[in-house]
Design a protein around this motif. Structure first.
Motif, PDB file in Angstrom:
ATOM      1  N   GLY A   1      31.015  25.411  23.142  1.00  0.00           N
ATOM      2  CA  GLY A   1      31.685  25.558  24.048  1.00  0.00           C
ATOM      3  C   GLY A   1      32.336  24.671  24.474  1.00  0.00           C
ATOM      4  O   GLY A   1      32.638  23.575  24.040  1.00  0.00           O
ATOM      5  N   VAL A   2      32.935  24.110  25.958  1.00  0.00           N
ATOM      6  CA  VAL A   2      33.216  23.777  26.752  1.00  0.00           C
ATOM      7  C   VAL A   2      32.665  23.138  27.914  1.00  0.00           C
ATOM      8  O   VAL A   2      31.712  23.989  28.386  1.00  0.00           O
ATOM      9  CB  VAL A   2      34.497  23.862  27.002  1.00  0.00           C
ATOM     10  N   ASN A   3      32.463  22.149  28.301  1.00  0.00           N
ATOM     11  CA  ASN A   3      31.658  21.309  29.550  1.00  0.00           C
ATOM     12  C   ASN A   3      32.904  21.198  30.162  1.00  0.00           C
ATOM     13  O   ASN A   3      34.258  20.047  29.558  1.00  0.00           O
ATOM     14  CB  ASN A   3      31.498  20.209  29.445  1.00  0.00           C
ATOM     15  N   VAL A   4      33.163  20.734  31.264  1.00  0.00           N
ATOM     16  CA  VAL A   4      34.011  20.776  32.756  1.00  0.00           C
ATOM     17  C   VAL A   4      33.190  20.284  33.494  1.00  0.00           C
ATOM     18  O   VAL A   4      31.979  20.472  34.350  1.00  0.00           O
ATOM     19  CB  VAL A   4      34.540  21.417  33.566  1.00  0.00           C
ATOM     20  N   TRP A   5      33.707  18.389  34.135  1.00  0.00           N
ATOM     21  CA  TRP A   5      33.245  17.444  34.506  1.00  0.00           C
ATOM     22  C   TRP A   5      34.058  17.452  36.103  1.00  0.00           C
ATOM     23  O   TRP A   5      35.162  17.296  35.946  1.00  0.00           O
ATOM     24  CB  TRP A   5      32.625  15.688  33.949  1.00  0.00           C
ATOM     25  N   ASP A   6      33.225  17.728  37.380  1.00  0.00           N
ATOM     26  CA  ASP A   6      34.009  16.711  38.329  1.00  0.00           C
ATOM     27  C   ASP A   6      33.981  15.059  38.237  1.00  0.00           C
ATOM     28  O   ASP A   6      32.631  14.822  38.361  1.00  0.00           O
ATOM     29  CB  ASP A   6      33.108  17.044  39.787  1.00  0.00           C
ATOM     30  N   VAL A   7      34.938  14.778  38.319  1.00  0.00           N
ATOM     31  CA  VAL A   7      34.610  12.652  37.973  1.00  0.00           C
ATOM     32  C   VAL A   7      34.604  11.745  39.291  1.00  0.00           C
ATOM     33  O   VAL A   7      33.134  10.873  38.477  1.00  0.00           O
ATOM     34  CB  VAL A   7      36.362  12.497  37.343  1.00  0.00           C
ATOM     35  N   GLU A   8      35.014  12.538  40.312  1.00  0.00           N
ATOM     36  CA  GLU A   8      34.337  12.206  41.641  1.00  0.00           C
ATOM     37  C   GLU A   8      32.917  11.282  41.760  1.00  0.00           C
ATOM     38  O   GLU A   8      32.389  10.617  42.148  1.00  0.00           O
ATOM     39  CB  GLU A   8      35.617  12.405  42.514  1.00  0.00           C
ATOM     40  N   SER A   9      32.549  12.714  42.082  1.00  0.00           N
ATOM     41  CA  SER A   9      30.614  13.052  41.909  1.00  0.00           C
ATOM     42  C   SER A   9      29.743  13.135  40.886  1.00  0.00           C
ATOM     43  O   SER A   9      28.963  13.295  40.721  1.00  0.00           O
ATOM     44  CB  SER A   9      30.879  14.833  42.783  1.00  0.00           C
ATOM     45  N   ASN A  10      30.448  12.992  39.618  1.00  0.00           N
ATOM     46  CA  ASN A  10      30.308  12.457  38.294  1.00  0.00           C
ATOM     47  C   ASN A  10      29.186  13.877  37.901  1.00  0.00           C
ATOM     48  O   ASN A  10      27.978  13.838  37.905  1.00  0.00           O
ATOM     49  CB  ASN A  10      29.294  11.394  38.295  1.00  0.00           C
ATOM     50  N   GLN A  11      29.129  15.005  37.839  1.00  0.00           N
ATOM     51  CA  GLN A  11      28.507  16.617  38.144  1.00  0.00           C
ATOM     52  C   GLN A  11      29.163  17.730  37.158  1.00  0.00           C
ATOM     53  O   GLN A  11      30.315  17.769  36.832  1.00  0.00           O
ATOM     54  CB  GLN A  11      28.143  17.085  39.414  1.00  0.00           C
ATOM     55  N   LEU A  12      28.215  17.659  36.439  1.00  0.00           N
ATOM     56  CA  LEU A  12      29.017  18.971  35.645  1.00  0.00           C
ATOM     57  C   LEU A  12      28.880  19.885  35.646  1.00  0.00           C
ATOM     58  O   LEU A  12      28.192  20.995  36.156  1.00  0.00           O
ATOM     59  CB  LEU A  12      27.811  18.812  34.692  1.00  0.00           C
ATOM     60  N   ILE A  13      30.186  21.174  36.204  1.00  0.00           N
ATOM     61  CA  ILE A  13      31.084  22.157  37.254  1.00  0.00           C
ATOM     62  C   ILE A  13      30.336  22.406  36.034  1.00  0.00           C
ATOM     63  O   ILE A  13      30.291  23.923  36.594  1.00  0.00           O
ATOM     64  CB  ILE A  13      31.869  21.826  36.818  1.00  0.00           C
ATOM     65  N   LEU A  14      30.869  22.745  34.970  1.00  0.00           N
ATOM     66  CA  LEU A  14      30.843  24.347  33.909  1.00  0.00           C
ATOM     67  C   LEU A  14      30.048  23.662  33.014  1.00  0.00           C
ATOM     68  O   LEU A  14      30.791  22.564  32.148  1.00  0.00           O
ATOM     69  CB  LEU A  14      32.065  24.098  33.588  1.00  0.00           C
ATOM     70  N   HIS A  15      29.422  24.599  31.872  1.00  0.00           N
ATOM     71  CA  HIS A  15      28.959  24.608  30.425  1.00  0.00           C
ATOM     72  C   HIS A  15      29.221  25.711  30.241  1.00  0.00           C
ATOM     73  O   HIS A  15      28.768  26.845  30.570  1.00  0.00           O
ATOM     74  CB  HIS A  15      27.507  24.152  30.186  1.00  0.00           C
ATOM     75  N   ILE A  16      30.662  26.435  29.201  1.00  0.00           N
ATOM     76  CA  ILE A  16      30.664  27.229  28.916  1.00  0.00           C
ATOM     77  C   ILE A  16      30.567  27.607  27.292  1.00  0.00           C
ATOM     78  O   ILE A  16      31.248  26.908  26.796  1.00  0.00           O
ATOM     79  CB  ILE A  16      32.143  27.531  28.774  1.00  0.00           C
ATOM     80  N   ALA A  17      29.775  28.149  27.471  1.00  0.00           N
ATOM     81  CA  ALA A  17      28.451  28.956  26.021  1.00  0.00           C
ATOM     82  C   ALA A  17      30.090  29.085  24.797  1.00  0.00           C
ATOM     83  O   ALA A  17      30.705  29.837  25.746  1.00  0.00           O
ATOM     84  CB  ALA A  17      27.987  29.103  26.316  1.00  0.00           C
ATOM     85  N   HIS A  18      30.009  28.610  23.501  1.00  0.00           N
ATOM     86  CA  HIS A  18      30.262  29.359  23.088  1.00  0.00           C
ATOM     87  C   HIS A  18      30.682  30.837  22.790  1.00  0.00           C
ATOM     88  O   HIS A  18      31.673  31.312  22.830  1.00  0.00           O
ATOM     89  CB  HIS A  18      30.452  29.035  21.643  1.00  0.00           C
ATOM     90  N   ASN A  19      29.894  31.538  23.229  1.00  0.00           N
ATOM     91  CA  ASN A  19      29.519  32.983  22.819  1.00  0.00           C
ATOM     92  C   ASN A  19      30.260  33.451  23.982  1.00  0.00           C
ATOM     93  O   ASN A  19      30.388  34.287  24.093  1.00  0.00           O
ATOM     94  CB  ASN A  19      28.082  33.720  22.881  1.00  0.00           C
ATOM     95  N   LYS A  20      30.530  32.587  25.257  1.00  0.00           N
ATOM     96  CA  LYS A  20      30.794  33.431  26.609  1.00  0.00           C
ATOM     97  C   LYS A  20      32.548  33.719  26.046  1.00  0.00           C
ATOM     98  O   LYS A  20      32.913  34.350  26.734  1.00  0.00           O
ATOM     99  CB  LYS A  20      30.731  32.727  27.776  1.00  0.00           C
ATOM    100  N   LEU A  21      32.750  32.443  24.703  1.00  0.00           N
ATOM    101  CA  LEU A  21      34.448  32.456  24.759  1.00  0.00           C
ATOM    102  C   LEU A  21      35.081  33.421  23.195  1.00  0.00           C
ATOM    103  O   LEU A  21      35.926  33.816  23.472  1.00  0.00           O
ATOM    104  CB  LEU A  21      35.252  31.465  24.746  1.00  0.00           C
TER     105      LEU A  21
END
Length: 386
Positions: free
Chosen positions: A81-101
């Motif tokens: 899958g894919v992780n997406v982070w917001d750099v300024e807040s250091n928060q994981l915005i999304l974890h997109i699981a492999h089976n979702k794609l």
């Protein structure tokens, strides 16, 4: 030539996977089996770890054009899958699981290596998977939409956007490089085929050239008048290829037949080898595992598998080996006196002849040339006042 660590090396226990600079060049992302880290480009030290409570391993990473987000492909042991982070807040915005794609229900392959943000849209991510598919993900807050299609007959190893962000180019173990419409997923054309496995691709700064690295060597293709035309080729194995965005060098990371690693610095105009750096051959942990140029071409970052990162300086280790014929290639992109002066300031180690040629070029470009020049029978450049 062997490369020894510099005094600014930072050694980490995690296994290094990938290095990517932020657009301003002041920070870079370091991905590993234990996650991703934001690091200081000057000191190479870790600033902070990108938060992920599940501590998923990250293979490849990408930074958005506005530097606000980082995307990383998740290690297969952690489900892909894919992780997406917001750099300024250091928060994981999304974890997109492999089976979702994924659209390939029969494949158990979750390895995903190629990932890149669109150069014109910070909400658009392209990624390729070993299940032979490509996905284009559109972010919207903490949600997403996506388009996935089967792109190759074997694993997709890398993807990259064109400069307008309208097309995605992919490569594969099947030996082909293809160009896709990111809106529809339709194939535009097959840029090259009948190669051995292609493992990495990279556009130059204006996307008029495309570099390929793989089992059959390193190849430079034209992407302008006749896309896919071979401009030059070197029969040296390549695992990863990067263009210097400012001066046009090409860095290729590869392996010798005995498995030990190297980095080759090539002239992007004709493929001439400028320098070779050999990784430490004693064990796998001392092999080069990732390379990345500074956005302004100041140096090349090189990372070892065991976590050590070094800087290879342009002016000290690359430019001192320039041939006289390449002088115009060095500065042809400079359009102002300030830009040219930066180049002149980087050529201290060069021979007097090369420095003289650059100085003459500076004078001619600024239209303040008080000198003319001629060559004597020894082909040495001579200055004399007119």
């Amino acid at each position: 030539m062997d490369v020894s660590p510099t005094s600014t090396d930072t050694v980490r226990e995690e296994r290094l996977k990938n290095l990517q600079h932020f657009p301003d060049g002041q920070r870079f992302v370091y991905s590993s089996n234990e996650g991703a880290y934001i690091c200081n480009s000057a000191t190479l030290g870790i600033i902070y770890r990108l938060k992920d409570d599940d501590r998923r391993g990250i293979n490849r990473c990408a930074v958005s054009p506005d530097s606000r987000r980082v995307a990383g492909t998740v290690h297969s042991r952690d489900g892909g899958g894919v992780n997406v982070w917001d750099v300024e807040s250091n928060q994981l915005i999304l974890h997109i699981a492999h089976n979702k794609l994924s659209i390939n229900s029969t494949s158990t392959e979750t390895r995903r290596f190629g990932v890149q943000f669109s150069p014109v849209n910070c909400n658009l991510i392209g990624t390729g998977c070993f299940d032979r598919t490509i996905s284009v993900v559109t972010l919207s807050g903490n949600t997403f939409t996506y388009l996935t299609w089967t792109a190759h007959s074997n694993s997709v190893t890398d993807v990259t956007f064109n400069i307008e962000g309208t097309e995605l180019v992919s490569c594969s173990f099947d030996g082909t490089v293809k160009r896709w419409n990111i809106t529809t997923g339709e194939l535009i054309d097959v840029i090259i085929e009948n190669e051995k496995s292609v493992k990495s691709i990279a556009f130059n700064s204006d996307c008029r050239k495309l570099m390929l690295a793989g089992s059959s060597g390193t190849t430079c293709l034209s992407m302008s008048a006749a896309p896919g035309t071979v401009l030059w080729k070197r029969n040296t194995h390549g695992l990863e290829v990067k263009w210097d965005p400012r001066w046009g060098w090409v860095a290729v990371r590869g392996r010798y037949k005995d498995g030990s690693s190297y980095i080759r610095i090539l002239n992007g105009a004709g493929g001439r080898e400028i320098r070779v750096f050999d990784g430490r051959p004693d064990d796998e942990e001392n092999w080069f595992w990732s390379i990345n140029f500074h956005p302004e071409g100041r140096y090349l970052l090189a990372g070892y598998w065991k976590g050590t990162i070094i800087k290879i300086s342009n002016q000290n280790d690359l430019m001192e080996h320039i041939d006289v014929r390449e002088v115009n290639e060095i500065i042809k992109g400079a359009k102002t006196w300030e830009e040219i002066r930066k180049v002149v300031g980087m050529v201290g180690p060069l021979s007097e002849e090369i420095q003289a040629l650059i100085h003459l070029r500076v004078l001619l470009m600024t239209r303040k040339a008080p000198y003319s020049h001629r060559r004597d029978t020894r082909t040495r450049l001579i200055y004399h006042k007119t």
